[in-house]
Design an enzyme around this catalytic site. Structure first.
Site, PDB file in Angstrom:
ATOM      1  N   LYS A  42      -4.842  21.005  30.139  1.00 45.26           N
ATOM      2  CA  LYS A  42      -5.820  21.888  30.706  1.00 45.26           C
ATOM      3  C   LYS A  42      -6.748  21.171  31.676  1.00 45.26           C
ATOM      4  CE  LYS A  42      -6.168  24.718  26.543  1.00 45.26           C
ATOM      5  NZ  LYS A  42      -7.063  25.065  25.429  1.00 45.26           N
ATOM      6  N   GLU A  98      -3.407  15.233  38.204  1.00 46.16           N
ATOM      7  CA  GLU A  98      -3.992  14.830  36.931  1.00 46.16           C
ATOM      8  C   GLU A  98      -5.505  14.853  37.007  1.00 46.16           C
ATOM      9  OE1 GLU A  98      -3.419  14.327  33.923  1.00 46.16           O
ATOM     10  OE2 GLU A  98      -1.725  13.035  33.514  1.00 46.16           O
ATOM     11  N   ASP A  99      -6.150  15.066  35.861  1.00 48.37           N
ATOM     12  CA  ASP A  99      -7.600  14.930  35.802  1.00 48.37           C
ATOM     13  C   ASP A  99      -7.989  13.452  35.722  1.00 48.37           C
ATOM     14  OD1 ASP A  99      -6.574  14.630  33.222  1.00 48.37           O
ATOM     15  OD2 ASP A  99      -8.074  15.903  32.264  1.00 48.37           O
ATOM     16  N   ASP A 102      -5.458   7.281  32.466  1.00 49.77           N
ATOM     17  CA  ASP A 102      -6.115   6.338  31.569  1.00 49.77           C
ATOM     18  C   ASP A 102      -5.090   5.309  31.097  1.00 49.77           C
ATOM     19  OD1 ASP A 102      -7.665   5.044  29.656  1.00 49.77           O
ATOM     20  OD2 ASP A 102      -8.226   6.846  28.577  1.00 49.77           O
ATOM     21  N   ARG A 164     -15.536  21.171  29.346  1.00 51.62           N
ATOM     22  CA  ARG A 164     -14.683  21.366  30.517  1.00 51.62           C
ATOM     23  C   ARG A 164     -15.417  22.074  31.649  1.00 51.62           C
ATOM     24  NH1 ARG A 164      -9.347  20.230  29.243  1.00 51.62           N
ATOM     25  NH2 ARG A 164      -8.702  20.607  27.108  1.00 51.62           N
TER      26      ARG A 164
END
Length: 178
Positions: A42, A98-99, A102, A164
């Site tokens: 999400k 992508e957010d 990592d 979010r």
């Protein structure tokens, strides 16, 4: 929610400027092609909406949902495909949105999946790149911001499905999640 944030790292204006900058570069790099944009749910939905509006090309849009955090603050080694894409990627130029990159494990999972399905090229555009968290040798092609090794939320990124909807990216106070 704002009281749970230790520090705002990137506000809406900075994020928008980053989307414009990357949108121009992607438009140039993909000139004459029609990439399949693959938004990772999400977390990347806000970034996707901003970035694709800055790409001056025809694009197809798909969504994929994977899970690696399972409600915690650290990525696990257990990556699960929750929602698969519907379009055939064979012979397609695919751009993963992508957010945050990592550990890189989720991104590697998706790249291997798309390659096994015959994608002709795979590139990554991420809002945030947390290089200090890498566990695998992988990199994004387009990076909005480098981010230090802190737990960040907002602008699509969450902690237990919260935060979010913050209009910025900020560091979550440790006492919230420890």
């Amino acid at each position: 929610m704002n009281n749970d944030i230790e520090e705002i790292l990137f506000d809406q204006a900075a994020i928008q400027e980053s989307a414009q900058r990357l949108g121009r570069q992607i438009t140039e790099d993909y000139a004459g092609r029609r990439p399949l944009v693959l938004s990772v749910l999400k977390g990347a939905y806000l970034w996707t909406a901003d970035l694709i509006r800055e790409i001056d090309l025809y694009v197809d849009l798909e969504f994929i949902k994977i899970s690696s955090y399972h409600g915690g603050v650290a990525s696990s080694n257990d990556i699960q495909l929750i929602t698969d894409i519907r379009q055939d990627v064979s012979g397609r130029d695919v751009m993963i949105l992508e957010d945050i990159v990592d550990t890189g494990q989720s991104l590697l999972f998706m790249e291997e999946l798309l390659a096994s399905r015959g994608a002709s090229s795979i590139r990554v555009a991420t809002l945030l790149d947390k290089k200090a968290g890498r566990k695998v040798d992988i990199k994004a092609d387009y990076v909005g911001f480098d981010v230090r090794n802190e737990f960040v939320v907002g602008y699509g990124l969450d902690y237990k499905e919260l935060y979010r909807n913050l209009p910025y990216v900020g560091i979550l106070k440790k006492d919230i999640y420890s």
